[in-house]
Design a protein around this motif. Structure first.
Motif: not given
Length: 120
Positions: A6-24
Motif C-alpha cells: 500500500t502507498y500513502k502520499v506524504n508530500a509532492a514537490r513541484v516546478v514550472a516546466q515548459g509553460g506549465l506550472t506546478d508540475v510534480v
C-alpha cells in the motif's frame, strides 16, 4: 502468503516546466508491505520524469490515486518493494519463533493482578 503493498502520499514537490506550472517532480511516499502479521513501512522519495503537456493535470485537480499510479510506474519502485519484501520475510520468520528465557537468567516474579472492587 503474498505481500500486499500500500502507498500513502506524504508530500509532492513541484516546478514550472515548459509553460506549465506546478508540475510534480518528486513524490514523498510511505510504501507498506504486509504479509499476515508481518509488516514493514518504508518512507521514500520518488523522482518523476518530464510532464506530458498533452495529458497534464493541474495540481489542484490531482488525486492521491494519480500520484500513487505514477509512483507504481516508476522504475525505482521495484527495488523498494524488493527491500520491503526482504524485511517482511525476516519479520514473518521472527513472528513464527518462540522466545524463551535463557536458562541462566532468573525467572521474573509474576506480578499479582490488582484486586477488583466488588460491584455495588
Amino acid at each position: 502468503m503474498a505481500i500486499v503493498y500500500t502507498y500513502k502520499v506524504n508530500a509532492a514537490r513541484v516546478v514550472a516546466q515548459g509553460g506549465l506550472t506546478d508540475v510534480v517532480k518528486e513524490v514523498e511516499v510511505t510504501v507498506t508491505g504486509t504479509d499476515g502479521a508481518a509488516k514493514f513501512e518504508l518512507p521514500t522519495t520518488v523522482k518523476l520524469g518530464a510532464a506530458d503537456p498533452e495529458s497534464f493535470t493541474a495540481f489542484s485537480s490531482l488525486t492521491e490515486e494519480q500520484l500513487v499510479s505514477w509512483v507504481e510506474n516508476d522504475t525505482t519502485i521495484d527495488s523498494i518493494k524488493t527491500h520491503i519484501a526482504m524485511v517482511v520475510a525476516k519479520e514473518a520468520e521472527k513472528l513464527a519463533m518462540e522466545q524463551k528465557p535463557l536458562p541462566w537468567q532468573p525467572v521474573p516474579e509474576p506480578v499479582p493482578a490488582a484486586p477488583v472492587p466488588p460491584a455495588v
